[in-house]
Design an enzyme around this catalytic site. Sequence first.
Site: not given
Ligand code: CAA
Length: 405
Positions: A80, A112, A234
Amino acid sequence: MMDVGLESLSFYTPHYYFDLKELAKHRGVDKDKYYRGIGQEKMGMTPPDEDVVTMAANAAHHALERVDKSKIDTVIFGTETGIDQSKSAAIYVHSLVGLPSHCRSFEIKQACSGATAGLQLAQAYVAMNPDRKVLVLAADVARYDLESPGEATQGAGAVAMVVSAEPRILKLHPESGAYTEDVMDFWRPNYRDEAVVDGKYSIKVYLNALAESWKQYSAQTGRRFRDFERFVYHLPFTRMAEKAHLHLAKLADSTLSVEELKHQLQDTLYYSRITGNAYTASMYVGLAGLLDLCRDDLSGREIGLFSYGSGCMGTFFSGQVCAGYRSHLDTARHERMIKNRTALDYESYLDFFNFQLPRDGSALETAHHKTGLYRLSGIDGHKRLYEKVESLVEAETPAAAQASA
Ligand code: CAA
């Protein structure tokens, strides 16, 4: 029924990475949000002279080393991060690694899951033409906007697999469960270099696609959760696979403890945790990690695989590890490649991220960085130029790589 599956499997990641503890400092977040919360430590970064073609060609070069190339008549490239709206990246790789001219070469896209679609086509093609072999490639550069939540889940990598009727690594079972739903969880319009993502929603959609694909797969095959020794998912980030595995275990009424469930996954996460998301390649990077690193002999064991492509398409399929698979793996090279890498500082991370080839037809020769055997030497008249070089990434020892730096 005849066996069809993976005769070889090689993985490539660029020589450079950016450590997420450095990113955490610059984004003002606790490093454990990345290291523990999303389960990622380092993201592979392509230098200006690498792209999906060079990464895939590097993986392909090694996947083809012990294979009769004259039998390859199909090259399928899942990506992609396409470099052209028309010409497929498969043709560049076909040429770089010197495959026969009587060959079909094309690219497949569905986020993906493109390489999994390619693998399934290859499987069916080889079942009909057992004397033929197919090279399936997966390569991507995961890019999100700077300072966005997705930034920490970037990465880069490629996998090359030869599918044939002489599987030496994994025999693929013919059945699979598939699921498609029209959702906007992650996408990249043609005019953008970075993906647009609804992160929290994407996690929900991933888990739903897993449940639906599994239901169809298990109804079709009668196989149960307990029939699998290990699972490969994945890997957009490693915590995602952990969430997915718990979700599936619950759905399938597994009686395994959380520790036992973690054990089923841990070897699949290692490479991804330190190279980052490689989109189409990431599940296969997980598979390479499992086979390279698992201390138990997996010969004859069943492996469940879940491939997810946003937008979305899920596929659950499975395979059985071949007896004697270890002697056909690329483990030592994978280990050297990982050990020899160089950390980027924040400024170099931004330089790599912001680098763009000219888009106006003018010529540019890219500066030499450490690459594998193939590099993007430049562009001229809108034509990308590639060359074969001595690999600095895969030098026999880290010392040798440093000496040539
Ligand atoms: N110590 C330990 N853990 C901590 C922490 C700390 N100090 N601070 C936060 N965390 C934890 C949170 O509790 C959370 O854990 P849970 O999911 O178990 O609740 C985790 O860290 C992530 O924190 P947030 O949810 O607050 O993080 P965020 O909203 O800033 O971003 C994300 C997380 C949404 C995955 C972001 O990185 C993102 O958008 N990534 C791209 C999208 C993606 O990868 N999606 C996956 C499914 S889609 C797919 O698989 C296709 C692909 O390849 C993209």
